[in-house]
Structures are given as C-alpha cells and as structure tokens.
Design a protein around this motif. Structure first.
Motif, PDB file in Angstrom:
ATOM      1  N   ALA A 222       6.610   6.297   1.958  1.00  0.00           N
ATOM      2  CA  ALA A 222       5.924   5.964   3.208  1.00  0.00           C
ATOM      3  C   ALA A 222       6.399   6.780   4.396  1.00  0.00           C
ATOM      4  N   GLY A 223       7.235   7.796   4.170  1.00  0.00           N
ATOM      5  CA  GLY A 223       7.835   8.495   5.291  1.00  0.00           C
ATOM      6  C   GLY A 223       7.046   9.664   5.840  1.00  0.00           C
ATOM      7  N   VAL A 224       5.900   9.990   5.233  1.00  0.00           N
ATOM      8  CA  VAL A 224       5.122  11.165   5.659  1.00  0.00           C
ATOM      9  C   VAL A 224       3.806  10.703   6.271  1.00  0.00           C
ATOM     10  N   PRO A 225       3.506  11.107   7.502  1.00  0.00           N
ATOM     11  CA  PRO A 225       2.233  10.696   8.109  1.00  0.00           C
ATOM     12  C   PRO A 225       1.048  11.341   7.411  1.00  0.00           C
ATOM     13  N   ARG A 226      -0.024  10.577   7.313  1.00  0.00           N
ATOM     14  CA  ARG A 226      -1.248  11.115   6.720  1.00  0.00           C
ATOM     15  C   ARG A 226      -2.005  11.928   7.769  1.00  0.00           C
ATOM     16  N   THR A 227      -2.280  13.173   7.453  1.00  0.00           N
ATOM     17  CA  THR A 227      -3.015  14.082   8.326  1.00  0.00           C
ATOM     18  C   THR A 227      -4.070  14.790   7.469  1.00  0.00           C
ATOM     19  N   PRO A 228      -4.985  15.526   8.097  1.00  0.00           N
ATOM     20  CA  PRO A 228      -5.927  16.301   7.283  1.00  0.00           C
ATOM     21  C   PRO A 228      -5.234  17.275   6.336  1.00  0.00           C
ATOM     22  N   ASP A 229      -4.086  17.785   6.729  1.00  0.00           N
ATOM     23  CA  ASP A 229      -3.379  18.747   5.879  1.00  0.00           C
ATOM     24  C   ASP A 229      -2.698  18.095   4.689  1.00  0.00           C
ATOM     25  N   THR A 230      -2.304  16.828   4.802  1.00  0.00           N
ATOM     26  CA  THR A 230      -1.617  16.160   3.699  1.00  0.00           C
ATOM     27  C   THR A 230      -2.561  15.339   2.822  1.00  0.00           C
ATOM     28  N   THR A 231      -3.806  15.205   3.228  1.00  0.00           N
ATOM     29  CA  THR A 231      -4.784  14.397   2.508  1.00  0.00           C
ATOM     30  C   THR A 231      -5.553  15.264   1.522  1.00  0.00           C
ATOM     31  N   THR A 232      -5.694  14.787   0.301  1.00  0.00           N
ATOM     32  CA  THR A 232      -6.462  15.502  -0.722  1.00  0.00           C
ATOM     33  C   THR A 232      -7.686  14.676  -1.110  1.00  0.00           C
ATOM     34  N   PRO A 233      -8.698  15.302  -1.748  1.00  0.00           N
ATOM     35  CA  PRO A 233     -10.024  14.690  -1.764  1.00  0.00           C
ATOM     36  C   PRO A 233     -10.347  13.686  -2.861  1.00  0.00           C
ATOM     37  N   THR A 234      -9.685  13.719  -4.001  1.00  0.00           N
ATOM     38  CA  THR A 234     -10.143  12.910  -5.128  1.00  0.00           C
ATOM     39  C   THR A 234      -9.864  11.433  -4.885  1.00  0.00           C
ATOM     40  N   THR A 235     -10.918  10.638  -4.777  1.00  0.00           N
ATOM     41  CA  THR A 235     -10.763   9.204  -4.553  1.00  0.00           C
ATOM     42  C   THR A 235     -10.449   8.502  -5.870  1.00  0.00           C
ATOM     43  N   PHE A 236      -9.871   7.315  -5.749  1.00  0.00           N
ATOM     44  CA  PHE A 236      -9.593   6.540  -6.959  1.00  0.00           C
ATOM     45  C   PHE A 236     -10.901   6.152  -7.652  1.00  0.00           C
ATOM     46  N   GLU A 237     -11.932   5.861  -6.870  1.00  0.00           N
ATOM     47  CA  GLU A 237     -13.227   5.533  -7.467  1.00  0.00           C
ATOM     48  C   GLU A 237     -13.723   6.680  -8.350  1.00  0.00           C
TER      49      GLU A 237
ATOM     50  N   LYS B 136       0.835  -1.192   0.000  1.00  0.00           N
ATOM     51  CA  LYS B 136       0.000   0.000   0.000  1.00  0.00           C
ATOM     52  C   LYS B 136       0.875   1.250   0.000  1.00  0.00           C
ATOM     53  N   ALA B 137       0.450   2.255  -0.759  1.00  0.00           N
ATOM     54  CA  ALA B 137       1.194   3.506  -0.861  1.00  0.00           C
ATOM     55  C   ALA B 137       0.219   4.601  -1.252  1.00  0.00           C
ATOM     56  N   PRO B 138       0.585   5.851  -1.014  1.00  0.00           N
ATOM     57  CA  PRO B 138      -0.294   6.935  -1.433  1.00  0.00           C
ATOM     58  C   PRO B 138      -0.302   7.096  -2.948  1.00  0.00           C
ATOM     59  N   PHE B 139      -1.437   7.513  -3.472  1.00  0.00           N
ATOM     60  CA  PHE B 139      -1.593   7.899  -4.871  1.00  0.00           C
ATOM     61  C   PHE B 139      -2.403   9.186  -4.898  1.00  0.00           C
ATOM     62  N   VAL B 140      -2.211   9.986  -5.945  1.00  0.00           N
ATOM     63  CA  VAL B 140      -2.888  11.274  -5.993  1.00  0.00           C
ATOM     64  C   VAL B 140      -3.341  11.591  -7.413  1.00  0.00           C
ATOM     65  N   ALA B 141      -4.428  12.315  -7.526  1.00  0.00           N
ATOM     66  CA  ALA B 141      -4.902  12.809  -8.817  1.00  0.00           C
ATOM     67  C   ALA B 141      -4.226  14.140  -9.123  1.00  0.00           C
ATOM     68  N   VAL B 142      -3.886  14.363 -10.388  1.00  0.00           N
ATOM     69  CA  VAL B 142      -3.198  15.610 -10.731  1.00  0.00           C
ATOM     70  C   VAL B 142      -4.077  16.827 -10.462  1.00  0.00           C
TER      71      VAL B 142
END
Length: 297
Positions: A269-284, A176-182
């Motif tokens: 994997a070195g950055v904790p997930r927080t509300p500030d680092t989380t962005t909204p676009t889901t993979f779905e 598991k790893a983070p993924f992001v939408a452009v």
C-alpha cells in the motif's frame, strides 16, 4: 542484444511475442536462456539464439551475457532453498557476469514494499528486494518491476473454485490492495527493454487498474462466471503447516508466511496510484479470458 531469462514462464511467454514483434525492426537481436529448449514454441525458437541451461549456472550466464546490451531477469521459484538463497544466491552468478561483460541495462521482476515499515520482515519480498540491491550494485542501469499479487495466483485454486465455489488466502476479506495481470507486467518489461533511454536504478510499480479486496474478487467472479464464488480466510498457521506438508524448505515456508503477514500489514500500500503506475487489464477481463477457460472441464 536482449537476453531473456525464463522465456517459457508466466511472464516470459507473454514477453517473447512483444519483443519478437518489435525488436527486429529496431535492429535488436534476441537471446534466451532456457532449461529445455523444446518447451519454446517453434515460432520463437527459430527466431532467437538459444542458450540451454539454468540462468543460475555461472557458465550459462557467462555465455549468455557476452555481447548483451540488456537482460530481462526473473528468478524461478525454488521452494527447496532459503529465501535469501533462492533470490540473492541464485542471482549472484548473474551479477558477476553482468559486471564482467559490461551489460548496460537490466529489467528485473521484483515486488512492492521498498521503504515501507514492514519491508525488512516480509519474507520472500525482503529477499527479492535484496536481490534488487545486488543487481544494482553491479553498475548496470536497473529497473525493478515492483509488483503486487498476481491475478494468476488464483489459478492455484481452480479446482476449489470449480468444485466448491470458493478460494482461499490469508488476507482480511475487506482489505483492498493492488493486483496485476502477468500480461501487463510483460508489457511494461517490453517497453523498458526496447527503449533503454533510462539510466540509474529505480523501481517501476505495476499496480493493475484498481485496488480490490478478496470480497471484491469473489463478487466479480460470481458475476462473470455465473456461479457463486466465496472467499474463505485461511489462518497463517494453517498455511504454514500446509507448506511444510508439501515439503517446502522450512525457511522458505516461513518466508511465504512472513510475506502474507506483511501484505496484510500494508506492504503493497505504499505506492500512490497514478497514470504511470496503473496498468490496463481489469479483473473482469482476466476472469473472462483466463480463469473462465481454465475452469472448463
């Protein structure tokens, strides 16, 4: 004055509408650097100042950064060069121009991994982090958008997903790893460019809404597309041979392989997930809005 590089690229073309919606009301003017102005939509071209050319050209960035308050910086992919030359070498003329013109703020597209044990052997990511250091050394206030892998990377497998029901990568199927939408990267960039109350240098992680494994991606694509999609892990040696076969610079090809190996060793994997680092676009949502339409004949 905000200067935008690569305004027709994946991130830039999503950034431009956000700035055009908000910048004029704030009294901000926009200037873009673009190789081919004809690629700009009419709705953009008529509302911005256009500087034609490459933002790796010293004369172009010297002209474009004159009078600029902020710059959005994105290095275009160039697999004909070594990783260091593709990132730091390309950026060096801009760094000189930033200092010469006293530009105050820069927002750059970079990568996760700084401070991790594998950061120094992560190929393209190592080169990107060196680019960040070069920009920060100019004296500007700098924010590096520290991104993981993009959802949009899957568009390279569109034919295979459509015709064979599979996609490939080199990661372990259950890692598991983070993924992001452009689009989310563009939104974070717009916020930083429009509100320049920040100072100093730092990274801004852009982590998407949750961590996903390749098997998770396959499951979600199967559910949303209504067709079976599976993941096949590709050996790094096979990837390396394929990249060389496509004519990539050997050092650049090795840089891609080193980046992929580092990601499997925990680079992202070195950055904790927080509300500030989380962005909204889901993979779905991304599958419904981007991948699904791309798969249609």
């Amino acid at each position: 004055m905000i200067v935008i590089t690569a305004p027709t690229g994946n991130i830039g073309r999503r950034l431009m509408p956000l700035l055009l919606d908000s910048a004029p009301a704030r009294g901000e003017e926009l200037r873009v650097i673009v190789r081919d102005p004809a690629r700009l939509p009419d709705t953009v071209r008529e509302r911005v100042e256009v500087v034609p050319g490459s933002h790796g050209d010293p004369a172009v960035v010297d002209r474009a950064f004159d009078g600029a308050d902020a710059v959005f910086w994105l290095v275009p992919p160039d697999s004909s060069r070594t990783p260091d030359d593709a990132y730091r070498g390309f950026t060096r003329p801009a760094a000189d121009a930033l200092a010469a013109h006293g530009v105050g703020h820069v927002v750059g597209v970079s990568a996760l991994g700084r401070g991790t044990p594998v950061a120094g052997r992560a190929g393209l990511v190592t080169a990107s982090l060196a680019m960040d250091d070069l920009i920060a050394a100019t004296g500007v206030a700098y924010r590096a958008l520290a991104n993981p892998s993009f959802f949009e990377n899957l568009l390279e497998d569109t034919d295979a997903i459509r015709d064979e029901g599979c996609f490939t990568d080199t990661a372990a199927a259950d890692r598991k790893a983070p993924f992001v939408a452009v689009a989310d990267i563009a939104a974070v960039a717009a916020g930083l460019l429009l509100d320049r109350s920040w100072t100093g240098n730092g990274s801004v992680p852009v982590l998407g809404p949750c961590d996903l494994s390749p098997d998770d991606l396959a499951r979600i694509m199967t559910e949303r597309l209504g067709r079976p999609v599976r993941y096949e892990r590709r050996p790094l040696e096979e990837l390396h041979a394929a990249l060389l076969g496509h004519g990539l610079d050997p050092a650049f090809a090795q840089g891609v392989v080193d980046m992929k190996r580092a990601k499997d060793d925990g680079l992202d994997a070195g950055v904790p997930r927080t509300p500030d680092t989380t962005t909204p676009t889901t993979f779905e949502h991304w599958v419904d809005q981007v991948l699904g339409p791309a798969l249609r004949p």
